[in-house]
Design an enzyme around this catalytic site. Structure first.
Site, mmCIF file in Angstrom:
data_model
loop_
_atom_site.group_PDB
_atom_site.id
_atom_site.type_symbol
_atom_site.label_atom_id
_atom_site.label_comp_id
_atom_site.label_asym_id
_atom_site.label_seq_id
_atom_site.Cartn_x
_atom_site.Cartn_y
_atom_site.Cartn_z
ATOM 1 N N SER A 6 0.836 -1.194 0.000
ATOM 2 C CA SER A 6 0.000 0.000 0.000
ATOM 3 C C SER A 6 0.877 1.253 0.000
ATOM 4 O O SER A 6 1.667 1.443 -0.913
ATOM 5 C CB SER A 6 -0.964 -0.030 1.192
ATOM 6 O OG SER A 6 -1.895 1.012 1.112
ATOM 7 N N ASP A 145 0.698 6.463 -4.398
ATOM 8 C CA ASP A 145 1.354 5.587 -3.431
ATOM 9 C C ASP A 145 1.611 4.239 -4.091
ATOM 10 O O ASP A 145 1.320 4.048 -5.269
ATOM 11 C CB ASP A 145 0.526 5.456 -2.148
ATOM 12 C CG ASP A 145 -0.786 4.717 -2.347
ATOM 13 O OD1 ASP A 145 -1.276 4.687 -3.495
ATOM 14 O OD2 ASP A 145 -1.334 4.185 -1.368
ATOM 15 N N ASP A 147 0.403 1.157 -4.107
ATOM 16 C CA ASP A 147 -0.633 0.402 -4.816
ATOM 17 C C ASP A 147 -1.544 1.312 -5.629
ATOM 18 O O ASP A 147 -2.547 0.864 -6.178
ATOM 19 C CB ASP A 147 -1.446 -0.480 -3.863
ATOM 20 C CG ASP A 147 -2.208 0.312 -2.815
ATOM 21 O OD1 ASP A 147 -1.973 1.527 -2.697
ATOM 22 O OD2 ASP A 147 -3.028 -0.286 -2.093
ATOM 23 N N ASP A 149 -3.707 3.611 -5.046
ATOM 24 C CA ASP A 149 -5.095 3.959 -4.727
ATOM 25 C C ASP A 149 -5.190 5.359 -4.125
ATOM 26 O O ASP A 149 -6.280 5.870 -3.904
ATOM 27 C CB ASP A 149 -5.757 2.921 -3.811
ATOM 28 C CG ASP A 149 -5.085 2.771 -2.461
ATOM 29 O OD1 ASP A 149 -4.071 3.462 -2.199
ATOM 30 O OD2 ASP A 149 -5.569 1.960 -1.641
#
Length: 356
Positions: A6, A145, A147, A149
């Site tokens: 993440s 970031d 990932d 999202d």
């Protein structure tokens, strides 16, 4: 199932689950999965083909890019964009999609090696996209970031544009086009008080949730709302997607810029961020403050002094024995004074010292 760090360093890699409807699982569903994983393994548990099939679908990348492109109304021709891909999921598609829409893309931190995700770059290091935007003379900077999202942006002067500002920019655009259902945006209690005041002026209603994109999404689904998110840049456009998507957010933001014929710095003046102080107090019992008369009185005293021109938020950490005291108001000195006053009472009643 997605394996991802993440917005964290590589050593924090974890697993994200999504249901067949594309939404993240509910808390109770994830808790059930954890219980099953921790239980003794059944000797006759199916494996391999007994579980299901695995298919390689490399064409899905092209389908996803095509989906993203059809969500915008305008060409990005003539737009010079700096992109920080955080050495993560956006390292390839961010440039492909933006260039397909006509933008000139200056790509940075796009060489993932399995170890360097989010290291000194990406949306959790916003100073980097500010620097890159200034140095390259880009009209806008986009920072994802790991990932992808989340999105943080920088305007043409290198000013930082966070999730609060992006939600207001896009929310006002949706409102003007009659697409903001209920004239409402869903956000968390961590959104800046300046965001609350600006939304009020724009005649946009707010639904506030606890911290976490899953709670934002739950409120959006319950109320039928189309826009929600967090100050961190995790924004959900429910008319397009079932979860936060940094690339989608970037395209919606740039599309509003082109539609309004205005630079991002001008659009970002939609709100004024209030000074904020956050004090973490390490405590013996992180929930005890809620029923403590002295803490309640200290909070009430600050609320009375702030009136309608600021706010105090006290909450416990979800993962540590810490109580967080946050105050926002127009005056820097008052913000610190009020936060220290309440934190001091929490510390005197339950504390084990200052956590940070």
């Amino acid at each position: 199932v997605m394996i991802s760090a993440s917005h964290n360093p590589m050593e924090d890699n974890g697993i994200k689950f999504f249901g067949p409807d594309g939404f993240k699982l509910l808390d109770e569903q994830e808790d059930d999965i954890e219980r099953r994983l921790q239980a003794p393994m059944e000797t006759d548990r199916p494996v391999g083909s007994g579980v299901g099939r695995a298919r390689d679908r490399f064409d899905l990348k092209d389908s996803y890019a095509a989906f993203l492109r059809q969500t915008v109304r305008h060409s990005f021709a003539g737009l010079r964009v700096a992109v920080d891909a955080a050495n993560g999921a956006a390292y390839e598609l961010a440039r492909d999609v933006l260039e397909a829409l006509g933008a000139e893309v200056l790509l940075f931190h796009a060489e993932p090696d399995g170890l360097n995700i989010n290291v000194g770059c990406g949306s959790t290091h916003p100073d980097e996209i500010v620097r890159l935007t200034r140095e390259t003379g880009a009209q806008v900077g986009l920072s994802f970031d790991g990932d992808a999202d989340r999105l943080m942006a920088a305007d043409e002067q290198g000013g930082l544009v966070d999730g609060d500002r992006m939600m207001l920019i896009c929310g006002r655009d949706l409102r003007d086009r009659g697409l903001l259902r209920g004239h409402t945006v869903v956000t968390t209690v961590m959104s800046n008080y300046g965001f609350v005041k600006a939304a009020r002026i724009a005649e946009i209603e707010l639904v506030r949730t606890t911290v976490g994109d899953r709670y934002v999404m739950e409120a959006m689904r319950e109320g039928g709302y189309v826009l929600g998110g967090e100050q961190s840049g995790h924004i959900i456009f429910l008319q397009h997607n079932t979860t936060g998507d940094g690339l989608l957010t970037a395209l919606q933001l740039l599309d509003v810029m082109i539609d309004r014929g205005a630079p991002l710095g001008e659009l970002a003046q939609v709100m004024r961020s209030y000074p904020q102080t956050l004090i973490n107090v390490r405590v013996r019992d992180k929930n005890a403050w809620r029923t403590n008369a002295a803490v309640a009185q200290a909070i009430a005293d600050v609320e009375a002094r702030l009136g309608d021109d600021g706010r105090i938020l006290v909450r416990e950490s979800g993962t540590e024995p810490i109580v967080r005291v946050m105050v926002e108001a127009p005056d820097h000195e008052a913000v610190r004074e009020y936060a220290e006053a309440v934190a001091g009472v929490v510390r005197a009643e339950f504390g084990e010292g200052l956590a940070g």
